[in-house]
Design an enzyme around this catalytic site. Structure first.
Site, PDB file in Angstrom:
ATOM      1  N   CYS A 174      -1.754   7.139  -9.701  1.00 22.79           N
ATOM      2  CA  CYS A 174      -1.173   5.969  -9.013  1.00 22.79           C
ATOM      3  C   CYS A 174      -0.473   4.987  -9.947  1.00 22.79           C
ATOM      4  O   CYS A 174       0.617   4.489  -9.636  1.00 22.79           O
ATOM      5  CB  CYS A 174      -2.262   5.261  -8.201  1.00 22.79           C
ATOM      6  N   HIS A 266      -1.435  -2.020  -7.787  1.00 21.65           N
ATOM      7  CA  HIS A 266      -1.624  -1.983  -9.239  1.00 21.65           C
ATOM      8  C   HIS A 266      -0.477  -2.746  -9.898  1.00 21.65           C
ATOM      9  O   HIS A 266       0.698  -2.453  -9.656  1.00 21.65           O
ATOM     10  CB  HIS A 266      -1.586  -0.537  -9.755  1.00 21.65           C
TER      11      HIS A 266
HETATM   12  P1  NAP Z   1     -12.808   8.872  -2.232  1.00 23.09           P
HETATM   13  O1  NAP Z   1     -12.630   7.676  -1.369  1.00 23.09           O
HETATM   14  O2  NAP Z   1     -14.024   8.959  -3.072  1.00 23.09           O
HETATM   15  O3  NAP Z   1     -12.704  10.206  -1.304  1.00 23.09           O
HETATM   16  C1  NAP Z   1     -13.019  11.474  -1.796  1.00 23.09           C
HETATM   17  C2  NAP Z   1     -12.883  12.534  -0.703  1.00 23.09           C
HETATM   18  O4  NAP Z   1     -13.276  13.802  -1.262  1.00 23.09           O
HETATM   19  C3  NAP Z   1     -13.776  12.293   0.516  1.00 23.09           C
HETATM   20  O5  NAP Z   1     -13.116  12.724   1.676  1.00 23.09           O
HETATM   21  C4  NAP Z   1     -14.974  13.210   0.233  1.00 23.09           C
HETATM   22  O6  NAP Z   1     -15.641  13.649   1.409  1.00 23.09           O
HETATM   23  C5  NAP Z   1     -14.280  14.387  -0.423  1.00 23.09           C
HETATM   24  N1  NAP Z   1     -15.239  15.155  -1.233  1.00 23.09           N
HETATM   25  C6  NAP Z   1     -16.025  14.728  -2.247  1.00 23.09           C
HETATM   26  N2  NAP Z   1     -16.794  15.738  -2.719  1.00 23.09           N
HETATM   27  C7  NAP Z   1     -16.511  16.820  -1.953  1.00 23.09           C
HETATM   28  C8  NAP Z   1     -16.980  18.164  -1.904  1.00 23.09           C
HETATM   29  N3  NAP Z   1     -17.901  18.608  -2.754  1.00 23.09           N
HETATM   30  N4  NAP Z   1     -16.442  19.021  -0.991  1.00 23.09           N
HETATM   31  C9  NAP Z   1     -15.483  18.595  -0.134  1.00 23.09           C
HETATM   32  N5  NAP Z   1     -15.000  17.330  -0.113  1.00 23.09           N
HETATM   33  C10 NAP Z   1     -15.505  16.455  -1.009  1.00 23.09           C
HETATM   34  O7  NAP Z   1     -11.592   9.025  -3.271  1.00 23.09           O
HETATM   35  P2  NAP Z   1     -10.045   8.605  -3.064  1.00 23.09           P
HETATM   36  O8  NAP Z   1      -9.794   7.302  -3.702  1.00 23.09           O
HETATM   37  O9  NAP Z   1      -9.667   8.834  -1.661  1.00 23.09           O
HETATM   38  O10 NAP Z   1      -9.323   9.671  -4.000  1.00 23.09           O
HETATM   39  C11 NAP Z   1      -9.104  11.015  -3.578  1.00 23.09           C
HETATM   40  C12 NAP Z   1      -8.316  11.746  -4.650  1.00 23.09           C
HETATM   41  O11 NAP Z   1      -7.033  11.102  -4.812  1.00 23.09           O
HETATM   42  C13 NAP Z   1      -8.986  11.727  -6.022  1.00 23.09           C
HETATM   43  O12 NAP Z   1      -8.732  12.948  -6.671  1.00 23.09           O
HETATM   44  C14 NAP Z   1      -8.296  10.559  -6.717  1.00 23.09           C
HETATM   45  O13 NAP Z   1      -8.313  10.660  -8.116  1.00 23.09           O
HETATM   46  C15 NAP Z   1      -6.876  10.653  -6.155  1.00 23.09           C
HETATM   47  N6  NAP Z   1      -6.122   9.401  -6.117  1.00 23.09           N
HETATM   48  C16 NAP Z   1      -6.649   8.264  -5.590  1.00 23.09           C
HETATM   49  C17 NAP Z   1      -5.861   7.098  -5.539  1.00 23.09           C
HETATM   50  C18 NAP Z   1      -6.359   5.800  -4.962  1.00 23.09           C
HETATM   51  O14 NAP Z   1      -5.620   4.785  -5.054  1.00 23.09           O
HETATM   52  N7  NAP Z   1      -7.549   5.739  -4.381  1.00 23.09           N
HETATM   53  C19 NAP Z   1      -4.568   7.115  -6.038  1.00 23.09           C
HETATM   54  C20 NAP Z   1      -4.054   8.311  -6.565  1.00 23.09           C
HETATM   55  C21 NAP Z   1      -4.834   9.439  -6.588  1.00 23.09           C
HETATM   56  P3  NAP Z   1     -17.000  12.923   1.958  1.00 23.09           P
HETATM   57  O15 NAP Z   1     -16.562  11.621   2.557  1.00 23.09           O
HETATM   58  O16 NAP Z   1     -17.491  13.878   2.969  1.00 23.09           O
HETATM   59  O17 NAP Z   1     -17.889  12.744   0.780  1.00 23.09           O
END
Ligand code: NAP
Length: 374
Positions: A174, A266
Site C-alpha cells: 500500500c 498513508h
Molecule cells: P485482515 O483484516 O487480517 O484479513 C485477513 C483475511 O485472511 C481474513 O479474511 C482471514 O479470514 C483470512 N485468513 C487468515 N488466515 C487464513 C487461513 N489460514 N485460511 C484462509 N483464510 C485466512 O488483513 P487485511 O488488512 O485485509 O490484509 C489482507 C492482505 O492484503 C494481506 O496479505 C495484507 O498484507 C494485504 N494488504 C493489506 C492492506 C491494508 O491496507 N490493510 C494494503 C495492502 C495489502 P478470517 O476472518 O476467517 O480469519
C-alpha cells in the site's frame, strides 16, 4: 459502489461509471468473481467496491475455517458502507482451489496467501492478489495500470513456465503504490536517490490490527517487512520490460516506515535526487500531466486524475483527502527544496482503496480490457 449510511458519505470509486453506459463482459452478462479473504479489512473493501460494479459480480467468498460455513451477513461488518444484500446472503467457503469462479481477488493474510494463491492459479483461476508473497517473483506482474501495463506480458510466460492453467497478478504494497505513482510522474527526470518516511494508517495492519493501547496517541516506528518492500517494489514497478523480463529501475531508495493513529490514508515524506536538472514548475507540471491507460480506456475504477497536486500549505491530510475521488487518487503537496537531495514533497493515498482493494479491481479491469480474463 455501496449504498450510503447516514453517518458518512461513501467514497465513489467508479469515477466514470456514472457518465458512461456500463460495458458488459459477455453480451450483457457480468463476469463472476470470488473474494479470498473476504472477511478481512481488504476483503470487506472488495465487497463494498464491487457492490455496483458494471463488469464484475461477486458470487463466491472464502476465508479461514473460523468463518467458513457461516452466512456472510452474520459475520461482523466493519465498514461505514452498507453491506450489499446480495453478498450478505452468500455462505463463506473454506479455501479450496478449483472452487468458485475463474477470477478471484485475494485479500488473504500472507501466512496463507503464498501456497493458496499458487494452488488457485494451478487450478485455472486468475488470481488478482494484494498479498506480498508472489510480488517479487520475476514472472509475476507487479502491476499499477497507470505505470506498467506492459508488464502484463509476463502472464503467458508465467503460465508456460509454471505449467499453470491460471495465473497470478499482484498489486504492490500500500505505501509502495502511493510513492510509485508519484515517482512515475517524475520518471522523465530520472530519479536517482529517494529517501522516504511513512506515517501509515491503522487499517493498513488489517483487523483487529494494532492493539489499542499501543496505537492510541502514539507513533510506532516499526512495521514488519515494510521497509524492504518500499525499497524493492518500486524498482520492479518502474522497471523496463525487456526481452520477456523486468529490468529493475536503477534508483536507490531508503525507507523508514511508521504506524500512526490515523484510520485510513498513508502519508509519506519523500525527498528525491534526479539525474536531470529540474525546477519546481517542471515537477508540478509533471504531476498534473500524469495519466495512463486506465484513464485512456476509461476503466470504471480509474480516477480521472491519478495525481492531484494540492497548493494549500497544510495538505494533503488523510482525514480530509483520503476518500476523495473514490479513494483512488494520490494527493501530493508541500513541494519544496531539499538541501540534501534537491526536492521534497508529501504524498498521501487511501491504503485500503488505492493501496489494496481498489488497486486490484483496477488491475482486473485492465486485464479484462486486454482480454486476459478468459
Ligand atoms: P485482515 O483484516 O487480517 O484479513 C485477513 C483475511 O485472511 C481474513 O479474511 C482471514 O479470514 C483470512 N485468513 C487468515 N488466515 C487464513 C487461513 N489460514 N485460511 C484462509 N483464510 C485466512 O488483513 P487485511 O488488512 O485485509 O490484509 C489482507 C492482505 O492484503 C494481506 O496479505 C495484507 O498484507 C494485504 N494488504 C493489506 C492492506 C491494508 O491496507 N490493510 C494494503 C495492502 C495489502 P478470517 O476472518 O476467517 O480469519
Amino acid at each position: 459502489m455501496p449504498v450510503k449510511t447516514e453517518k458518512k458519505p461513501v467514497a465513489k470509486a467508479a469515477a466514470h461509471s456514472a457518465s458512461k453506459p456500463a460495458p458488459s463482459s459477455n453480451g450483457h452478462k457480468k463476469i463472476e468473481v470470488g473474494i479470498l479473504g473476504a472477511t478481512g479489512m481488504v476483503g470487506q473493501h472488495f465487497v463494498a467496491l464491487l457492490a455496483e460494479h458494471p463488469w464484475f459480480r461477486v458470487t463466491y467468498l472464502a476465508a479461514s475455517e473460523r468463518s467458513a460455513g457461516k452466512r456472510y451477513g452474520d459475520l461482523p461488518w466493519r465498514l461505514n458502507y452498507e453491506l450489499p444484500a446480495e453478498t450478505a446472503k452468500l455462505s463463506v467457503n473454506e479455501l479450496k482451489a478449483g472452487d468458485g469462479p475463474m477470477v478471484v481477488f485475494s485479500g488473504l493474510d500472507s501466512s496463507v496467501a503464498g501456497t493458496a494463491e499458487a494452488e488457485f492459479a494451478a487450478a485455472g483461476h486468475i488470481v488478482v492478489s494484494n498479498a506480498r508473497n508472489h510480488r517479487m517473483d520475476p514472472l509475476v506482474p507487479l502491476l499499477i495500470p497507470e505505470i506498467n501495463p506492459e508488464h502484463l506480458a509476463l502472464v503467458p510466460l508465467q503460465k508456460k513456465a509454471k505449467g499453470w492453467k491460471g495465473a497470478i497478478v499482484t498489486d504492490p504494497n500500500c505505501s509502495t503504490i502511493v510513492m510509485s505513482i508519484a515517482l512515475a510522474a517524475l520518471r522523465e527526470f530520472q530519479p536517482k536517490k529517494v529517501l522516504v518516511t511513512t506515517l501509515q494508517a491503522l487499517s493498513g495492519a488489517g483487523y483487529p490490527g494494532v492493539a489499542s493501547l499501543d496505537a492510541t496517541a502514539n507513533v510506532i516506528p516499526f512495521i514488519d517487512n515494510e521497509e524492504d518492500k518500499m525499497e524493492t517494489e518500486p524498482r520492479k514497478i518502474l522497471g523496463k520490460f525487456v526481452n520477456g523480463a523486468v529490468e529493475m529501475h536503477p534508483m536507490s531508495i531508503s525507507a523508514t516506515t511508521t504506524r500512526v493513529p490515523v484510520v485510513h490514508g498513508h502519508s509519506e515524506s519523500i525527498s528525491v535526487e534526479f539525474e536531470k536538472r529540474v525546477t519546481r514548475d517542471d515537477i508540478i507540471g509533471a504531476f498534473g500531466r500524469f495519466t495512463g491507460e486506465p484513464q485512456k480506456l476509461e476503466l470504471p475504477t480509474a480516477p480521472k486524475q491519478p495525481i492531484v497536486y494540492m497548493t494549500q500549505a497544510n495538505r494533503p491530510q488523510p482525514r480530509l483527502d483520503a476518500e476523495r475521488d473514490g479513494g483512488m487518487a494520490v494527493y501530493v503537496g508541500r513541494l519544496r527544496e531539499c538541501p540534501i537531495l534537491g526536492h521534497k514533497f508529501v504524498a498521501m493515498g487511501h491504503n485500503v482503496i488505492r493501496g489494496a482493494a481498489g488497486a486490484a479491481i483496477l488491475n482486473a479491469e485492465l486485464m479484462r480490457a486486454k482480454n486476459l480474463l478468459g
